[in-house]
Design a protein around this motif. Structure first.
Motif, PDB file in Angstrom:
ATOM      1  N   CYS A  16       0.891  -1.253   0.097  1.00  0.00           N
ATOM      2  CA  CYS A  16       0.170  -0.053  -0.142  1.00  0.00           C
ATOM      3  C   CYS A  16       0.756   1.392   0.015  1.00  0.00           C
ATOM      4  CB  CYS A  16      -0.959   0.028   1.053  1.00  0.00           C
ATOM      5  SG  CYS A  16      -1.971  -1.161   1.261  1.00  0.00           S
ATOM      6  N   ALA A  18       4.877   3.209  -0.730  1.00  0.00           N
ATOM      7  CA  ALA A  18       6.335   3.378  -0.839  1.00  0.00           C
ATOM      8  C   ALA A  18       6.899   4.164  -0.106  1.00  0.00           C
ATOM      9  CB  ALA A  18       6.732   3.802  -2.336  1.00  0.00           C
ATOM     10  N   THR A  37       0.077   3.618  -3.101  1.00  0.00           N
ATOM     11  CA  THR A  37       0.095   3.087  -4.615  1.00  0.00           C
ATOM     12  C   THR A  37      -1.323   2.931  -5.132  1.00  0.00           C
ATOM     13  OG1 THR A  37       0.085   0.809  -3.477  1.00  0.00           O
ATOM     14  CG2 THR A  37       2.225   1.639  -3.966  1.00  0.00           C
ATOM     15  N   TYR A  82      -0.391   9.978  -6.589  1.00  0.00           N
ATOM     16  CA  TYR A  82      -0.859   8.932  -5.765  1.00  0.00           C
ATOM     17  C   TYR A  82      -1.002   9.867  -4.226  1.00  0.00           C
ATOM     18  CZ  TYR A  82      -0.371   5.155  -8.956  1.00  0.00           C
ATOM     19  OH  TYR A  82      -0.586   4.379  -9.996  1.00  0.00           O
TER      20      TYR A  82
END
Length: 92
Positions: A16, A18, A37, A82
């Motif tokens: 979910c 980074a 993500t 995102y």
């Protein structure tokens, strides 16, 4: 249709967020930037995770976490926009 379903499941399972990890921005000051993500990831959750990581970083130095600023960026309509959560902090 089955391949599409499998692709969607793989995307949901693949994680979910980074994380940049702790980045030094000066003497005893740092930042962490987490990016989701997908649109379903809450920016406040990303900030909370970054805050937990920042606290661990400072406690490993036997110092106290001092949050300088936080920033939440929601999902955008442009490609690659995102959700993001950022924290800037110092260890004192």
């Amino acid at each position: 249709m089955t391949k599409l379903f499998i692709a969607i499941v793989v995307i949901f399972i693949s994680g979910c967020a980074a994380q940049t990890g702790v980045i030094s921005t000066g003497q005893d000051s740092y930042m962490i930037l987490n990016q989701g993500t997908g649109f379903w990831v809450s920016p406040s959750t990303l900030v909370a995770n970054a805050t937990r990581e920042a606290g661990n970083h400072c406690s490993n130095q036997r110092k106290q976490l001092d949050i300088l600023s936080t920033q939440e960026r929601p999902f955008g309509l442009r490609p690659g926009a995102y959700p993001e959560g950022e924290i800037r902090f110092a260890c004192k």
